[in-house]
Design an enzyme around this catalytic site. Structure first.
Site, PDB file in Angstrom:
ATOM      1  CE  LYS A  53      -3.781  -2.404   2.161  1.00  0.00           C
ATOM      2  NZ  LYS A  53      -4.306  -2.958   3.388  1.00  0.00           N
ATOM      3  CD  GLN A  97      -3.482  -4.729   6.548  1.00  0.00           C
ATOM      4  OE1 GLN A  97      -3.387  -3.787   5.768  1.00  0.00           O
ATOM      5  NE2 GLN A  97      -4.123  -5.837   6.238  1.00  0.00           N
ATOM      6  CG  ASP A 120     -10.096  -0.469   4.653  1.00  0.00           C
ATOM      7  OD1 ASP A 120      -9.843  -0.777   3.480  1.00  0.00           O
ATOM      8  OD2 ASP A 120      -9.484  -0.904   5.639  1.00  0.00           O
TER       9      ASP A 120
END
Ligand code: NAP
Length: 294
Positions: A53, A97, A120
């Site tokens: 990422k 995460q 997200d």
């Protein structure tokens, strides 16, 4: 003839488009879109996702704020970090995460993220807005699936779509996106799961099958009709002594056999996978545009 959907190529194309947007934002506002990534602990898979990422951000000119915390970090310390990032004007997107170490309360952390920075798309505010058809950050893997269909000119409107899997991160959101009354929706959707009777009766009538079960060979050639479009979200490790690492990655679909019947099909790897990070970058830039009032 079967066409293999090249997720890497489509992903590259979208990243080029995002890069142009980043340049425009810089020129017009003097600001750089920023993504904060929070990683707690040393899980190797999570570390490699986070590194990918960060690299992707760098490639397209997004500022990446790397926050790595020890595995024994307290809930208070993590919540304080999320709060700090919520209030940091340089940050447009926050990604924590998952999974978090077991002693941490994952849902409390996700709920604490400002929905305007929830790139997200997992915050209930964004999920709810998406369901009622309001503008929202769309969660990345399901949005990636939709983009693969759109960019391969698959007619979603009126199509019979059968989704295998009903998780909160794939099955449910992709089903909701496909039934929206808009240009990326208007499909007729069936969602299947482990309690579905005669799965093949459903998949056989599908124009589009989306497999997100997390189990190899869940969809086999006898379960689909000729000309079907197949999107395989699954990522499964199967033992393979010929590989140095001792395993290879496969999807949920028996790719070699199903591709003989399908008009379009995604491979694993190289199908849905590359799209997930791309749609995260997309959401980060969208957030920066919103923050700049564009
Ligand atoms: P999950 O939370 O384990 O959910 C799996 C779903 O599939 C459940 O709803 C389950 O039904 C259903 N299912 C499992 N076996 C089935 C069967 N034999 N027949 C019918 N339904 C079945 O998994 P997930 O998080 O959604 O992930 C699914 C797969 O996608 C995994 O392989 C994951 O690694 C992959 N994935 C890939 C990406 C990417 O970026 N490419 C992103 C996310 C996930 P029940 O609800 O009844 O248990």
């Amino acid at each position: 003839m079967t066409q293999i959907i090249n997720g890497r190529e489509i992903s590259k194309q979208i990243r080029e488009e995002i890069k142009i947007e980043v340049e425009k934002i810089k020129e017009e506002t003097g600001k750089i879109p920023g993504l904060a990534v929070v990683l707690v602990g040393e899980d190797p898979a999570s570390k490699s996702y986070v590194t990918a990422k960060e690299r992707a951000c760098e490639e397209i000119g997004i500022y990446s704020d790397d926050n790595r915390l020890d595995a024994d970090t307290s809930q208070e310390k993590l919540m304080a970090l999320v709060n700090k990032l919520n209030n940091d004007p340089k940050i447009n997107g926050i990604l924590v995460q998952l999974p978090l170490p077991k002693h941490l309360n994952e849902s409390e952390v996700l709920l604490a993220i400002d929905p305007n920075k929830d790139v997200d798309g997992f915050h209930p505010i964004n999920v709810g807005k998406m369901v009622v058809g309001e503008k929202a950050f769309l969660s990345c893997t399901p949005h990636g699936v939709i983009q693969l269909l759109l960019r391969n000119d698959v007619k979603i409107e009126g199509a019979q779509v059968v989704i295998v899997g009903r998780s909160n991160i794939v099955g449910k959101p992709v089903a909701n996106m496909l039934i929206q009354k808009n240009t990326t929706g208007n499909a007729t959707v069936t969602v299947c799961h482990t309690r579905t009777k005669n799965l093949a009766d459903h998949t056989r009538r599908a124009d589009i099958v989306i497999a997100a079960a997390g189990r190899p060979n869940t969809v086999t050639a006898d379960m689909v009709k000729d000309g079907v479009v197949v999107i395989d979200v699954g990522v499964n490790r199967v033992e393979d002594a010929t590989k140095k690492r001792g395993y290879r990655l496969v999807g949920d679909v028996d790719f070699e056999a199903v591709k003989e019947k399908a008009s379009l099909i995604t491979p694993v790897p190289g199908g849905v996978g590359p799209m997930t990070i791309t749609m995260l970058l997309y959401n980060t830039v969208e957030s920066a545009e919103r923050a700049a009032g564009r």
